[in-house]
Design a protein around this motif. Structure first.
Motif, mmCIF file in Angstrom:
data_model
loop_
_atom_site.group_PDB
_atom_site.id
_atom_site.type_symbol
_atom_site.label_atom_id
_atom_site.label_comp_id
_atom_site.label_asym_id
_atom_site.label_seq_id
_atom_site.Cartn_x
_atom_site.Cartn_y
_atom_site.Cartn_z
ATOM 1 N N ARG A 189 -11.022 -2.500 12.651
ATOM 2 C CA ARG A 189 -9.910 -3.332 13.091
ATOM 3 C C ARG A 189 -9.866 -3.422 14.621
ATOM 4 N NH1 ARG A 189 -5.920 -4.999 10.148
ATOM 5 N NH2 ARG A 189 -6.414 -3.556 8.463
ATOM 6 N N MET A 202 -0.678 -10.801 10.768
ATOM 7 C CA MET A 202 -1.514 -11.438 9.749
ATOM 8 C C MET A 202 -1.127 -12.918 9.679
ATOM 9 S SD MET A 202 -3.730 -9.626 8.001
ATOM 10 C CE MET A 202 -3.827 -9.966 6.249
ATOM 11 N N TYR A 261 0.822 -1.213 0.000
ATOM 12 C CA TYR A 261 0.000 0.000 0.000
ATOM 13 C C TYR A 261 0.854 1.260 0.000
ATOM 14 C CZ TYR A 261 -3.593 -3.419 0.987
ATOM 15 O OH TYR A 261 -4.416 -4.512 0.890
ATOM 16 N N LEU A 278 -2.378 -13.626 0.797
ATOM 17 C CA LEU A 278 -1.578 -12.598 1.494
ATOM 18 C C LEU A 278 -0.809 -13.320 2.594
ATOM 19 C CD1 LEU A 278 -3.592 -9.305 2.150
ATOM 20 C CD2 LEU A 278 -1.571 -9.640 0.733
ATOM 21 N N ASP A 280 -9.824 -11.288 -1.372
ATOM 22 C CA ASP A 280 -9.938 -9.821 -1.263
ATOM 23 C C ASP A 280 -8.849 -9.139 -2.109
ATOM 24 O OD1 ASP A 280 -9.983 -7.229 1.334
ATOM 25 O OD2 ASP A 280 -10.787 -7.304 -0.697
ATOM 26 N N ASP A 320 -7.104 -6.627 -3.893
ATOM 27 C CA ASP A 320 -7.312 -5.164 -3.912
ATOM 28 C C ASP A 320 -6.064 -4.416 -4.351
ATOM 29 O OD1 ASP A 320 -6.911 -4.441 -0.321
ATOM 30 O OD2 ASP A 320 -5.707 -5.594 -1.740
ATOM 31 N N HIS A 355 -17.516 -4.992 6.059
ATOM 32 C CA HIS A 355 -16.097 -4.756 6.327
ATOM 33 C C HIS A 355 -16.018 -4.203 7.747
ATOM 34 C CE1 HIS A 355 -12.076 -2.748 5.533
ATOM 35 N NE2 HIS A 355 -12.540 -2.019 6.517
ATOM 36 N N HIS A 359 -13.093 -10.296 6.590
ATOM 37 C CA HIS A 359 -11.791 -9.959 7.154
ATOM 38 C C HIS A 359 -11.566 -10.507 8.564
ATOM 39 C CE1 HIS A 359 -12.046 -7.433 3.729
ATOM 40 N NE2 HIS A 359 -12.393 -6.304 4.286
ATOM 41 N N GLN A 407 -1.526 -3.646 11.165
ATOM 42 C CA GLN A 407 -1.462 -4.658 12.221
ATOM 43 C C GLN A 407 -0.608 -4.124 13.369
ATOM 44 O OE1 GLN A 407 -3.933 -6.356 10.246
ATOM 45 N NE2 GLN A 407 -3.229 -7.796 11.847
ATOM 46 N N SER A 430 1.533 -5.610 8.199
ATOM 47 C CA SER A 430 0.790 -4.711 7.309
ATOM 48 C C SER A 430 0.746 -3.353 8.010
ATOM 49 C CB SER A 430 -0.634 -5.229 7.075
ATOM 50 O OG SER A 430 -1.549 -4.639 7.991
HETATM 51 C C1 LIG Z 1 -4.977 -6.584 4.445
HETATM 52 C C2 LIG Z 1 -5.740 -5.479 5.121
HETATM 53 O O1 LIG Z 1 -5.556 -5.209 6.304
HETATM 54 N N1 LIG Z 1 -6.598 -4.800 4.344
HETATM 55 C C3 LIG Z 1 -7.285 -3.608 4.840
HETATM 56 C C4 LIG Z 1 -8.379 -3.998 5.838
HETATM 57 O O2 LIG Z 1 -8.868 -3.050 6.512
HETATM 58 O O3 LIG Z 1 -8.750 -5.168 5.921
HETATM 59 C C5 LIG Z 1 -7.884 -2.874 3.687
HETATM 60 C C6 LIG Z 1 -6.819 -2.443 2.717
HETATM 61 C C7 LIG Z 1 -8.937 -3.733 2.976
#
Ligand SMILES: CC(=O)N[C@H](C(=O)O)C(C)C
Length: 351
Positions: A205, A273, A66, A259, A300, A302, A202, A231, A267, A264
């Motif tokens: 976190r 992860m 990212y 992945l 996912d 992206d 979604h 997720h 995290q 990340s």
């Molecule tokens: C891999 C990851 O953490 N992706 C993010 C999430 O909030 O799950 C986001 C980029 C989708």
């Protein structure tokens, strides 16, 4: 004629009978812009943001996907997506749920084209992503106006086309949940009641986020058993958390297969992860505890670097690499069929 898709599944090419769905990836992206997630570069590569997606940069990009702006916008990759889906179909794949919702530069017209050219069923999404991507007037939009937009996308067509959405989601939630995200959740539940359309979430976190979201949906009359919580592989980190949440009755999704980098940007040191083997081990435990009817899986996708064209695992990774590992680890073919065929079909069929 009044729109009715009750008992069927709504794809970008129109409704299909549930038995036509086949093997399904329940959380992917084909045409989307994730620039909102652009992360700072690592100290040892301060200028990586403007690098190109080349073989010599792939190791850096896989560690910091990212941090490269060219990597987080999938628009313009339609040809490579078509190639991916033809390969996915050749390997037994049939359908894909494209979870790009409002705020991620959805383009359902492009999805229709990819589906026509590849022969893969694509189900597209409505509702709104996380707060930082909401439209500037979200504060003043009423819940009824949000419901109207979602219902229109499902019953008439989205983005000015006659392409109808077949899921409400991915519905974006932050942690803590913002007031506007709570409003969107309630509107999503109301749209689900009005249309019978399935929902995908979604979560923010935090390990408490999924349960809070389910409670908001239930209080708004939402159908939890037609809801996927995405997720969970980056949100729960113990078997107890998975099993306690499974009691609520929604679908549980592990959707970052492929992945396998443990860090990340988001995290913490306590929430590494998992890799694919760890995902499968946790799924096996959840299956053994009687929740085989609630598990779905996906990649996912992206970022570009995960596409085969750029040296990535591609959309066939689950079929070619994860399924054999599941079998080696003791998951039965019957349970794999539930995960990839039966559960997606049950979830996606309009009530
Ligand atoms: C891999 C990851 O953490 N992706 C993010 C999430 O909030 O799950 C986001 C980029 C989708």
């Amino acid at each position: 004629m009044a729109h009715t898709v009750k008992g069927r599944i709504q794809t970008v090419l129109g409704p299909i009978e549930p038995q036509k769905l086949g093997m399904t990836l329940t959380h992917e992206h084909l045409v989307a812009d994730f620039s909102i997630f652009q992360a700072p570069p690592p100290k040892h590569a301060p200028h990586m943001g403007t690098l190109s997606l080349t073989m010599e940069n792939l190791g850096l990009i896989r560690q910091y996907p990212y941090s490269l702006s060219a990597n987080i916008n999938l628009h313009g990759e339609e040809e490579h997506m078509g190639e991916e889906l033809k390969f996915y179909k050749k390997n037994g794949g049939c359908s894909i749920v494209e979870c790009t919702s409002l705020g991620l530069k959805r383009d359902v017209g492009k999805l229709r084209k990819i589906s026509m050219e590849s022969g893969v069923n694509i189900i597209c999404g409505t509702s709104y992503y996380i707060d930082s991507t909401h439209p500037s007037d979200m504060d003043t939009l009423t819940q009824e106006q949000l419901v109207s937009t979602m219902v229109h996308d499902i019953t008439e067509g989205a983005d000015g086309t006659n392409v109808r959405c077949g899921v409400i989601g991915e519905v974006g939630c932050s942690w803590p949940l913002t007031d506007n995200e709570r409003k969107v959740l309630k509107a999503s539940a109301a749209a689900q009641i009005a249309t019978g359309c399935p929902v995908i979430i979604h979560p923010g976190r935090h390990t408490d986020a999924p349960t809070e979201i389910i409670r908001v949906l239930q209080e708004a009359g939402g159908d939890v058993r037609a809801t996927v919580m995405s997720h969970l592989d980056r949100t729960f980190f113990s078997a107890e958390e998975f099993l306690e949440f499974a009691q609520l009755g929604c679908f549980l999704e592990w959707d970052f297969f492929g992945l396998e980098v443990s860090g990340s940007p988001w995290q913490s040191v306590k929430t590494d992860m998992p890799n694919d083997a760890a995902r499968i081990n946790m799924i096996l435990h959840v299956l053994q505890e009687g929740h085989a009817d609630q598990v779905v899986i996906s990649h996912d996708m992206d970022t570009k670097h995960r596409l085969m064209h750029y040296g990535g695992h591609g959309f066939s990774h689950i079929l070619l690499n994860v399924v054999p590992m599941m079998l080696r680890k003791g998951i039965s073919q019957d349970d794999i069929n539930k995960i990839l065929i039966d559960n997606p079909r049950k979830w996606l069929t309009f009530n």
